[in-house]
Design an enzyme around this catalytic site. Sequence first.
Site, mmCIF file in Angstrom:
data_model
loop_
_atom_site.group_PDB
_atom_site.id
_atom_site.type_symbol
_atom_site.label_atom_id
_atom_site.label_comp_id
_atom_site.label_asym_id
_atom_site.label_seq_id
_atom_site.Cartn_x
_atom_site.Cartn_y
_atom_site.Cartn_z
ATOM 1 N N HIS A 1 1.170 -1.209 -0.247
ATOM 2 C CA HIS A 1 0.077 0.080 -0.063
ATOM 3 C C HIS A 1 0.407 1.297 0.304
ATOM 4 O O HIS A 1 0.449 2.299 -0.028
ATOM 5 C CB HIS A 1 -0.814 -0.233 1.572
ATOM 6 C CG HIS A 1 -2.206 -1.084 0.809
ATOM 7 N ND1 HIS A 1 -2.888 -1.143 2.344
ATOM 8 C CD2 HIS A 1 -2.496 -1.802 -0.136
ATOM 9 C CE1 HIS A 1 -4.108 -1.747 1.917
ATOM 10 N NE2 HIS A 1 -3.387 -2.828 0.024
ATOM 11 N N CYS B 1 3.499 20.334 -7.748
ATOM 12 C CA CYS B 1 5.058 19.328 -9.213
ATOM 13 C C CYS B 1 5.563 19.912 -9.496
ATOM 14 O O CYS B 1 5.306 20.911 -10.210
ATOM 15 C CB CYS B 1 3.974 18.240 -9.204
ATOM 16 S SG CYS B 1 4.924 17.356 -10.723
HETATM 17 C C1 BJW Z 1 -4.259 -5.810 16.223
HETATM 18 C C2 BJW Z 1 -3.562 -5.438 17.033
HETATM 19 C C3 BJW Z 1 -2.329 -5.754 18.005
HETATM 20 C C4 BJW Z 1 -5.560 -4.416 17.068
HETATM 21 N N1 BJW Z 1 -1.924 -6.426 17.575
HETATM 22 N N2 BJW Z 1 -3.406 -6.903 15.567
HETATM 23 C C5 BJW Z 1 -16.824 -1.344 -3.570
HETATM 24 C C6 BJW Z 1 -16.591 -0.483 -3.844
HETATM 25 C C7 BJW Z 1 -15.544 0.470 -4.632
HETATM 26 C C8 BJW Z 1 -14.495 0.259 -4.141
HETATM 27 C C9 BJW Z 1 -14.853 -1.029 -3.221
HETATM 28 C C10 BJW Z 1 -15.968 -2.081 -2.539
HETATM 29 N N3 BJW Z 1 -15.955 -3.595 -2.596
HETATM 30 C C11 BJW Z 1 -14.835 -3.727 -2.515
HETATM 31 C C12 BJW Z 1 -13.785 -2.166 -2.932
HETATM 32 C C13 BJW Z 1 -12.329 -2.297 -3.312
HETATM 33 C C14 BJW Z 1 -11.145 -2.247 -1.867
HETATM 34 C C15 BJW Z 1 -11.496 -2.202 -0.373
HETATM 35 O O1 BJW Z 1 -11.496 -3.396 -0.604
HETATM 36 N N4 BJW Z 1 -13.057 -2.057 0.053
HETATM 37 C C16 BJW Z 1 -13.620 -2.635 1.409
HETATM 38 C C17 BJW Z 1 -13.620 -1.595 2.221
HETATM 39 C C18 BJW Z 1 -14.475 -2.738 0.806
HETATM 40 N N5 BJW Z 1 -10.441 -2.408 -2.522
HETATM 41 C C19 BJW Z 1 -9.455 -1.356 -3.330
HETATM 42 O O2 BJW Z 1 -10.161 -0.383 -3.763
HETATM 43 C C20 BJW Z 1 -8.121 -1.561 -3.308
HETATM 44 N N6 BJW Z 1 -7.971 -1.262 -4.769
HETATM 45 C C21 BJW Z 1 -8.428 -2.362 -5.753
HETATM 46 O O3 BJW Z 1 -9.536 -2.955 -5.397
HETATM 47 O O4 BJW Z 1 -8.401 -1.511 -6.744
HETATM 48 C C22 BJW Z 1 -9.864 -2.519 -7.762
HETATM 49 C C23 BJW Z 1 -10.040 -1.067 -8.035
HETATM 50 C C24 BJW Z 1 -10.162 0.129 -8.423
HETATM 51 C C25 BJW Z 1 -11.405 0.457 -8.827
HETATM 52 C C26 BJW Z 1 -12.130 0.413 -7.962
HETATM 53 C C27 BJW Z 1 -12.868 -0.629 -7.386
HETATM 54 C C28 BJW Z 1 -11.364 -1.279 -7.345
HETATM 55 C C29 BJW Z 1 -7.090 -0.748 -3.004
HETATM 56 C C30 BJW Z 1 -7.226 -0.272 -1.529
HETATM 57 C C31 BJW Z 1 -6.171 0.122 -0.996
HETATM 58 C C32 BJW Z 1 -6.286 0.545 0.990
HETATM 59 N N7 BJW Z 1 -5.724 2.116 1.223
HETATM 60 C C33 BJW Z 1 -5.696 1.795 2.448
HETATM 61 C C34 BJW Z 1 -5.006 3.213 2.808
HETATM 62 C C35 BJW Z 1 -3.776 3.504 3.132
HETATM 63 C C36 BJW Z 1 -3.030 5.273 3.050
HETATM 64 C C37 BJW Z 1 -2.649 4.988 4.283
HETATM 65 O O5 BJW Z 1 -3.218 4.199 5.138
HETATM 66 O O6 BJW Z 1 -3.969 5.711 4.856
HETATM 67 O O7 BJW Z 1 -5.024 0.680 3.202
HETATM 68 S S1 BJW Z 1 -7.352 1.587 3.449
HETATM 69 C C38 BJW Z 1 -6.815 0.927 4.806
HETATM 70 O O8 BJW Z 1 -7.170 -0.781 4.954
HETATM 71 C C39 BJW Z 1 -5.120 1.112 4.551
HETATM 72 C C40 BJW Z 1 -4.546 -0.759 4.924
HETATM 73 O O9 BJW Z 1 -3.266 -0.995 4.480
HETATM 74 C C41 BJW Z 1 -6.316 -1.318 4.890
HETATM 75 C C42 BJW Z 1 -6.516 -2.284 5.758
HETATM 76 O O10 BJW Z 1 -6.693 -2.020 7.065
HETATM 77 P P1 BJW Z 1 -5.381 -2.984 8.301
HETATM 78 O O11 BJW Z 1 -4.142 -3.301 8.309
HETATM 79 O O12 BJW Z 1 -6.589 -4.806 8.205
HETATM 80 O O13 BJW Z 1 -5.648 -2.353 9.679
HETATM 81 P P2 BJW Z 1 -7.401 -1.981 10.567
HETATM 82 O O14 BJW Z 1 -7.427 -0.566 10.994
HETATM 83 O O15 BJW Z 1 -8.862 -2.175 9.329
HETATM 84 O O16 BJW Z 1 -7.566 -3.402 11.083
HETATM 85 C C43 BJW Z 1 -6.571 -3.053 12.051
HETATM 86 C C44 BJW Z 1 -6.544 -5.059 12.930
HETATM 87 O O17 BJW Z 1 -5.165 -4.471 13.649
HETATM 88 C C45 BJW Z 1 -7.668 -4.991 13.343
HETATM 89 O O18 BJW Z 1 -8.406 -6.660 13.177
HETATM 90 C C46 BJW Z 1 -7.184 -5.313 14.910
HETATM 91 O O19 BJW Z 1 -8.444 -6.256 16.130
HETATM 92 C C47 BJW Z 1 -5.707 -5.683 15.028
HETATM 93 N N8 BJW Z 1 -5.247 -5.501 16.043
HETATM 94 N N9 BJW Z 1 -4.722 -4.441 17.976
HETATM 95 C C48 BJW Z 1 -2.439 -7.045 16.616
HETATM 96 N N10 BJW Z 1 -1.982 -4.602 18.643
#
Ligand code: BJW
Length: 269
Positions: free
Chosen positions: A130, A165
Site C-alpha cells: 500500500h 509538482c
Molecule cells: C491488532 C492489535 C495488536 C489491533 N496486535 N492486531 C466497493 C466500492 C469500491 C471499492 C470496493 C468495493 N468493494 C471492494 C472494493 C475494493 C476496495 C476494498 O477492499 N474496500 C473494502 C473496504 C470493502 N479496495 C480497493 O479499493 C483497493 N483497490 C482495488 O480494489 O482496485 C480495484 C478497484 C479499482 C477501482 C474501483 C474499485 C476497485 C485498494 C485498497 C487500498 C487500501 N488503502 C488503505 C489506505 C492506505 C494509506 C493509508 O494508510 O492512509 O490501506 S485503506 C486501509 O485499509 C489501509 C490499510 O492498509 C488497509 C487494511 O487495514 P488493516 O491493516 O487491516 O487495518 P484495520 O485498521 O482495518 O485493522 C486493524 C486490525 O488490527 C484489527 O483486526 C484489529 O483487531 C487488529 N489489532 N491491535 C495485533 N496489538
Amino acid sequence: MSNPGQAGGVSPERVRAAADALRASCCLVVLTGAGVSKESGIPTFRDALDGLWAQYDPALLATPRGFRRDPRLVWDWYQYRRTLIAQAQPNPGHLAIAALERHLPRVVVITQNIDGLHVQAGSSDVLPVHGDIRLNKCFANCQGDPTLVDISALEWDAEAGPPRCPHCGAYVRPAVVWFEETLPPDASDRAFALARAADVMLVVGTSGVVQPVASLPFLAHEHGATIIEINPSRTPITRLADWFLDGPAGVVLPQVVAALAEEGEGGHA
Ligand code: BJW
C-alpha cells in the site's frame, strides 16, 4: 488438532504448535496490517478515524475523489499521521518478525502498512503493497507512475494545502494506495505469487476486509499453506486459520519466536 477462534488468551501449547508449524516452513510469508504497529503508538487505520478525524468518511480521506474534492483536508490528515509515524519505533512484534529470519530459510513480509517499521526492525524482504507514507508523488504522475517528488526541496505555503509538482503544477500527494486505486502491478503480482508459493502464512494484525490483500490468505490456503493468525479479535480470516493466537502482536509474536528458538536448540519438553 487446531482450535481456531477459541477465546481466553494464548496457551503455551498453542504457541508451541504455531512454532512447530513455522519450524517446518521452507517459504514463510508474513502478512501484516495496522495491528502490528499499534503497540508502536500508531493508530490502526480504523482507529485513525477516531478522535479529531471521527467526523470524516474514510472514502473522503483515502480516495482520489476525496483528494480532488478537498486536497488540503486529505493532506492535513496525512501530515498528522506522518508526525505520529516519525516518532514511532519498531515494537517487539516487528522485532520478532525480523528475528524469524534467524530460524527459517525464507521469510518474506507482505505489509499493508505504510510506516516503514518492518524495515526499521531489520526484516530484509518487505513488500509494502500500500505504499510508503514518507514518500510523495505527483497526483497526475506526469513523468510516469509513480512520479516521486521530494517535498523537502520545495517552498510552498503549508497553510494553503499540499505543494505542487515541480514538473506539471498538479498537487503533490502521499505515495500510498487509496481506495479505488489499483496496487502497483509489480507489488501485486509478487504478493499473489508469494501467496501461491507459501507453505505457511502468518497473518498478523489485519482486519482482513480490504481487497485485494484480504484474498491472499484464502489463496495461500487453497494452495495448501498452513495459516496462523495473530489478532486480539476474530476476522474473516479466522475461519481459515489452522492456529488462531488471540492476543496483541507485541506479546504473542515474541512468545512464538522464543518457542521456535527453544525447539531449534534441542526440542521442547
Ligand atoms: C491488532 C492489535 C495488536 C489491533 N496486535 N492486531 C466497493 C466500492 C469500491 C471499492 C470496493 C468495493 N468493494 C471492494 C472494493 C475494493 C476496495 C476494498 O477492499 N474496500 C473494502 C473496504 C470493502 N479496495 C480497493 O479499493 C483497493 N483497490 C482495488 O480494489 O482496485 C480495484 C478497484 C479499482 C477501482 C474501483 C474499485 C476497485 C485498494 C485498497 C487500498 C487500501 N488503502 C488503505 C489506505 C492506505 C494509506 C493509508 O494508510 O492512509 O490501506 S485503506 C486501509 O485499509 C489501509 C490499510 O492498509 C488497509 C487494511 O487495514 P488493516 O491493516 O487491516 O487495518 P484495520 O485498521 O482495518 O485493522 C486493524 C486490525 O488490527 C484489527 O483486526 C484489529 O483487531 C487488529 N489489532 N491491535 C495485533 N496489538
